[in-house]
Each structure stands twice: as C-alpha cells, then as structure tokens.
Scaffold this active site. Sequence first.
Site, mmCIF file in Angstrom:
data_model
loop_
_atom_site.group_PDB
_atom_site.id
_atom_site.type_symbol
_atom_site.label_atom_id
_atom_site.label_comp_id
_atom_site.label_asym_id
_atom_site.label_seq_id
_atom_site.Cartn_x
_atom_site.Cartn_y
_atom_site.Cartn_z
ATOM 1 N N ARG A 92 3.412 -5.309 17.718
ATOM 2 C CA ARG A 92 2.005 -4.779 17.640
ATOM 3 C C ARG A 92 0.939 -5.937 18.198
ATOM 4 O O ARG A 92 0.113 -5.750 18.720
ATOM 5 C CB ARG A 92 1.538 -4.357 16.212
ATOM 6 C CG ARG A 92 2.586 -3.223 15.748
ATOM 7 C CD ARG A 92 2.457 -2.714 14.398
ATOM 8 N NE ARG A 92 2.640 -3.854 13.528
ATOM 9 C CZ ARG A 92 2.415 -4.075 12.092
ATOM 10 N NH1 ARG A 92 1.840 -3.329 11.610
ATOM 11 N NH2 ARG A 92 2.859 -5.056 11.517
ATOM 12 N N SER A 147 0.921 -1.222 0.019
ATOM 13 C CA SER A 147 0.022 0.097 0.080
ATOM 14 C C SER A 147 0.695 1.283 0.027
ATOM 15 O O SER A 147 0.467 2.329 -0.811
ATOM 16 C CB SER A 147 -1.052 -0.014 1.217
ATOM 17 O OG SER A 147 -0.063 -0.193 2.391
ATOM 18 N N ASP A 169 -1.920 -9.179 12.705
ATOM 19 C CA ASP A 169 -3.148 -9.747 12.350
ATOM 20 C C ASP A 169 -3.452 -10.782 13.468
ATOM 21 O O ASP A 169 -4.880 -11.113 13.429
ATOM 22 C CB ASP A 169 -3.316 -10.062 11.203
ATOM 23 C CG ASP A 169 -2.900 -8.986 10.394
ATOM 24 O OD1 ASP A 169 -3.324 -7.708 10.513
ATOM 25 O OD2 ASP A 169 -2.607 -9.033 9.012
ATOM 26 N N HIS A 185 -2.207 -8.923 2.205
ATOM 27 C CA HIS A 185 -1.639 -7.678 2.821
ATOM 28 C C HIS A 185 -2.674 -7.446 3.965
ATOM 29 O O HIS A 185 -2.985 -8.054 4.847
ATOM 30 C CB HIS A 185 -1.563 -6.520 1.696
ATOM 31 C CG HIS A 185 -0.824 -5.125 2.287
ATOM 32 N ND1 HIS A 185 -0.252 -5.128 3.207
ATOM 33 C CD2 HIS A 185 -0.741 -4.059 1.467
ATOM 34 C CE1 HIS A 185 0.422 -3.838 3.556
ATOM 35 N NE2 HIS A 185 0.082 -3.080 2.374
ATOM 36 N N HIS A 227 6.043 -13.468 8.534
ATOM 37 C CA HIS A 227 6.139 -12.083 8.084
ATOM 38 C C HIS A 227 7.399 -11.905 6.985
ATOM 39 O O HIS A 227 8.022 -12.753 7.180
ATOM 40 C CB HIS A 227 6.538 -11.064 9.270
ATOM 41 C CG HIS A 227 6.096 -9.661 9.154
ATOM 42 N ND1 HIS A 227 7.110 -8.876 8.393
ATOM 43 C CD2 HIS A 227 4.965 -9.000 8.990
ATOM 44 C CE1 HIS A 227 6.275 -7.696 8.124
ATOM 45 N NE2 HIS A 227 5.090 -7.589 8.588
HETATM 46 N N1 CMX Z 1 1.828 -21.002 7.803
HETATM 47 C C1 CMX Z 1 2.362 -21.830 7.272
HETATM 48 N N2 CMX Z 1 3.448 -21.584 6.300
HETATM 49 C C2 CMX Z 1 3.926 -20.461 6.409
HETATM 50 C C3 CMX Z 1 3.651 -19.402 7.179
HETATM 51 C C4 CMX Z 1 2.491 -19.676 7.976
HETATM 52 N N3 CMX Z 1 1.960 -18.683 8.711
HETATM 53 N N4 CMX Z 1 4.336 -18.424 6.777
HETATM 54 C C5 CMX Z 1 5.213 -18.753 5.911
HETATM 55 N N5 CMX Z 1 5.011 -19.931 5.447
HETATM 56 C C6 CMX Z 1 5.798 -20.552 4.341
HETATM 57 C C7 CMX Z 1 5.495 -19.854 3.352
HETATM 58 O O1 CMX Z 1 4.200 -20.256 2.638
HETATM 59 C C8 CMX Z 1 6.541 -20.467 2.351
HETATM 60 O O2 CMX Z 1 6.302 -21.642 1.747
HETATM 61 P P1 CMX Z 1 6.937 -22.275 0.437
HETATM 62 O O3 CMX Z 1 8.266 -22.233 0.525
HETATM 63 O O4 CMX Z 1 6.230 -23.681 0.214
HETATM 64 O O5 CMX Z 1 6.292 -21.257 -0.742
HETATM 65 C C9 CMX Z 1 7.656 -20.482 3.249
HETATM 66 O O6 CMX Z 1 7.135 -20.697 4.736
HETATM 67 C C10 CMX Z 1 8.771 -19.477 3.432
HETATM 68 O O7 CMX Z 1 7.929 -18.170 3.411
HETATM 69 P P2 CMX Z 1 8.500 -16.885 4.208
HETATM 70 O O8 CMX Z 1 9.825 -16.473 3.607
HETATM 71 O O9 CMX Z 1 8.721 -17.076 5.801
HETATM 72 O O10 CMX Z 1 7.405 -15.802 4.283
HETATM 73 P P3 CMX Z 1 7.006 -14.967 3.229
HETATM 74 O O11 CMX Z 1 8.022 -13.851 3.193
HETATM 75 O O12 CMX Z 1 7.016 -15.485 1.699
HETATM 76 O O13 CMX Z 1 5.590 -14.576 3.407
HETATM 77 C C11 CMX Z 1 3.728 -13.993 4.829
HETATM 78 C C12 CMX Z 1 4.934 -13.896 4.553
HETATM 79 C C13 CMX Z 1 3.167 -13.033 5.811
HETATM 80 C C14 CMX Z 1 2.848 -13.743 3.401
HETATM 81 C C15 CMX Z 1 3.630 -15.408 5.310
HETATM 82 O O14 CMX Z 1 4.341 -15.521 6.477
HETATM 83 C C16 CMX Z 1 2.007 -15.810 5.326
HETATM 84 O O15 CMX Z 1 1.364 -16.401 4.343
HETATM 85 N N6 CMX Z 1 1.540 -15.820 6.637
HETATM 86 C C17 CMX Z 1 0.163 -16.069 6.935
HETATM 87 C C18 CMX Z 1 -0.889 -15.054 6.349
HETATM 88 C C19 CMX Z 1 -0.571 -13.658 7.295
HETATM 89 O O16 CMX Z 1 -0.495 -13.805 8.430
HETATM 90 N N7 CMX Z 1 -0.632 -12.682 6.749
HETATM 91 C C20 CMX Z 1 -0.658 -11.416 7.554
HETATM 92 C C21 CMX Z 1 0.765 -10.522 6.922
HETATM 93 C C22 CMX Z 1 0.853 -9.243 8.055
HETATM 94 C C23 CMX Z 1 1.525 -8.001 7.317
HETATM 95 O O17 CMX Z 1 1.929 -8.258 6.150
HETATM 96 O O18 CMX Z 1 1.587 -7.113 8.177
#
Ligand code: CMX
Length: 441
Positions: free
Chosen positions: A335, A250, A381, A280, A326
Amino acid sequence: MPSTTYVQSHKGAVSNTTMLKDVLAAQIPALRAEIKELVKAHGEKVISEVTIAQLYGGMRGVKALICDTSLVEPDRGLILRGHPINELTQCLPDDIFFLLCTGRLPSTAERADLQRALAERADVPDYVWDVMRALPADSHPMSMLVAGIIAMQHESVFAHEYAAGTLSTDDYWIATLEDALTLLARMPGLAAGIYRLRFGKGDLIPYDKKRQWGANYAHMLGIPDPSGEFTNLINLYLVLHSDHEGGNVSAFSCATVGSALSDAYYSVGAGLSGLAGPLHGLANQECLAFVLDIRDHFKGVPSDEQLVQYAWDKLNSGHVIPGYGHAVLRATDPRFTAFHEFGKRVCPGDEVFQIVDKMFRLIPDVLKKQGKAKNPYPNVDAGSGALLHHFGMTEVSYYTVLFSVSRAMGMLSQLVIARAMGYPIIRPKSVQTDWVKAQCK
Ligand code: CMX
C-alpha cells in the site's frame, strides 16, 4: 415511535433489495453448510497454541479468529479475497465493498446497482449536524465521527426488527446488510461534513447523485480538484485502507461488539474508537507530522547525511520512526508502494513528498543497523499524509477520519458475514497471573 413504524417508513424511503443482497443470499446456504461440516468433521483439531509470552504480548500470532474478507501475509502484504492489493488499485472503492462481501468483483450491472443503493441512502440526516455543532469546538475529528455514527443508531433496521421480534436468526444478516449499506452510504457525507465544520471550510456540500461513492467524498470535502487527481487519490486511499484481516484493533473491536448482536452503528462506532488510537489509525497523522518536522528543521529537503543523522538522533533519544515497522508485515507494505507510485507520478517536485521518498531510500538501513524493529520497511502510513498535504489537506488530525471511511468497508463486510454465518458471541477465557505462575512450577 414503535419500531415497526420506523422499519416500514425506512423501507418506503429506499429500495431494500440489492443485487449484492441477492448474490449473498445465493452464497450463504452453501457457506453455512461448509462450515457446519468442517466443525463437525474436524472440530477437535488443534490449530494454534498460546505461549505465556503471547498471553502477555497482545495475543500476537495466536490463530483464534476467522476473517474471510482479507489476509495479511508477512512478505506479500494485504490480500483481499485472494487478490493482492496492488492488483486492485484501479478499482472503484465500492467495487471493493462488493468484493469483500461476496468474494468477487461486481459485474457492470452489479456495480451500477450498488452505486444506486448507496446514492439512495447517502443523505446525512439533519439531526446529525445538530449533534456535530453541539460538540466542543476543539473535539477531535474522530470523536465527532464516532458521535455522528452513534447518533444514527436509532435508525438501525436490525435493532428495530430485533426488538419487534420480526427477525428470524437466519435473516439477521439481511437487516445487518441494510444497516451496513446505509452507514456506508452516509460515511463520506458525515466525514466530509466533519472536515468542513471542524476546520471552518464553509457550508456543507451535498452528495451529488451523479458521482460514485468515493468521488462524492472528494467532492464533498470541497478541495479544489481541477486535474481530477485529488479524486483519484481519495479513491486510491479508500481502496488501500479498506480491510486488514480480523485481528487488528478496529476489526477485532467491531467483531466483538457485533457478536453481542449490537447493531452495525454500535459495532462500527466501537471499531473506530480503536482506530483512533495512536498505535493504530492515528499513526498516519504522526507520520506526516514527523516529515513536516524534518522539512521545518532543515528548511527544506535535507541531504542524505542530514536525514540519516536526524533519524539516529530520534532513535537514540528513544523515539520511533513513524511509518516504519509493522506487527505482521516483514517487507515494504504494497500500500505504501501504491502511494509512492502515485506521488512519483503526480507530485515529484513537492518537497514533502521528496522527504518521504528520501526516507524510503535511507530509513530501512538505519533501522536494520539499529537492529530492533523486526520490520525496517515502510508501512501504509509512511506516505499517504504527504499526498493529502500536497492537495492542501493539511489538517493532520483529520487523516484518521479518511482512514475510517475506508475501513468501514472491512468492518461492515466482516459484520455481515459474521451474522450470515451465525457466529456466536466472542468470549475467550481469561486467566489470572497466579494461575500462570502455577503452570510454571
Ligand atoms: N522505529 C524505531 N523502533 C521501532 C520501530 C520504528 N519504526 N518499529 C519497531 N521498533 C522497535 C519497537 O519499539 C520495539 O522496541 P523495544 O524492543 O525497545 O520495545 C522493537 O523495535 C520490536 O518491535 P517490533 O516487534 O518490530 O514491532 P511491534 O510489532 O511491537 O510494533 C509498530 C509495530 C507498527 C507499532 C511499530 O513498528 C511502530 O511503533 N512503528 C512506528 C509507528 C507506526 O508507523 N505505526 C503505524 C502502524 C501501521 C499499521 O498498524 O497498519
């Protein structure tokens, strides 16, 4: 309507001088000179390189943006203008806007002046409600919010003065600050009105000029608040979500659109369209949905063993655990800690909060054992939805609108600063896959 007519009538309607503007006017010449000197003396210094993995990986970790309002450190989380977020949780949200813009918290007089400026501008024009009522009844609250903001674009002081040719480049930020204050002032009324219209909560509740900006949002939502704790929660929510560096979807979208000299309404509308994405801002609604699924599945709070098994079942079927992980953080999000502390104080017996609490104790170990997530700890979140739910705000599709009211502070302060510093249009170079392949030979 000629643009000058509008600007004059606008200036007649509100006081267009604020102490915030005066503070910025005093700071900006030195900041401009500092950056000019920095680029002149060190413009050729390399600060970041880009690997092919980063090129195809969302530019993660590439240092290619300036954002002076905030910083996210992997182990400490959000830092606003040098203040760790956990030291700011007692502040009013309007103080945070002042802090983001100027680098310091307001004095008592500056706070009162900003609250006056916001109150003067707070009424949402009637035509916005006509637009809201014309939208399909099943519109997502975020599309209503973006539509409402874009509907108000025709009031942009920046756009009118720019079109009239009355604005010098040095003063772009002044007109942008005018727009920022008006848009920020109206965000609570617009957002609260969307809640009441979209979910059939009854008549709109007008802004109460005796309350400050964040408290007005709680008031206009119309949720009964005999203890005052819902207002405290809204203030906390607005503080905690206010800014998160410049590279998130954003903030980056807002800055990019703003760099084309699109005004604050267009820029924030673009930024919030990004916040509406499930990876996001929309994630917060998925987090509460996950917690409610657990409650419904177990008909209450599960045992530790049941919760751990439930998490493994989700992971093994290819799902993520919402609220955990994250892109930048590598520790519990401070937070989340602030919301968790609030919940422990205000609603320790609430079973939805108890599930959040239990997840916090158990999920990091599950994710560590799975070994995929780089950060096994909760993000912001993971807990906020349970608290809103406790106070009766159960419409999860609304949660990102709340996030938006807060994040508008970060986007708008970044935009004012970008205009003040005269940052140019954002235009990175793209390359083609054939070119990348050629580099690898
Ligand atoms: N549950 C299960 N698996 C997870 C996970 C979770 N909460 N968080 C990361 N992983 C997995 C990823 O899917 C990824 O898997 P693959 O290698 O199979 O693709 C692996 O771990 C590595 O990911 P990462 O480098 O640790 O995380 P990213 O930077 O790619 O993604 C995020 C970050 C937030 C999108 C991810 O942790 C996620 O999907 N979390 C759950 C959704 C969520 O809580 N979103 C809120 C974000 C809040 C914000 O942005 O402020």
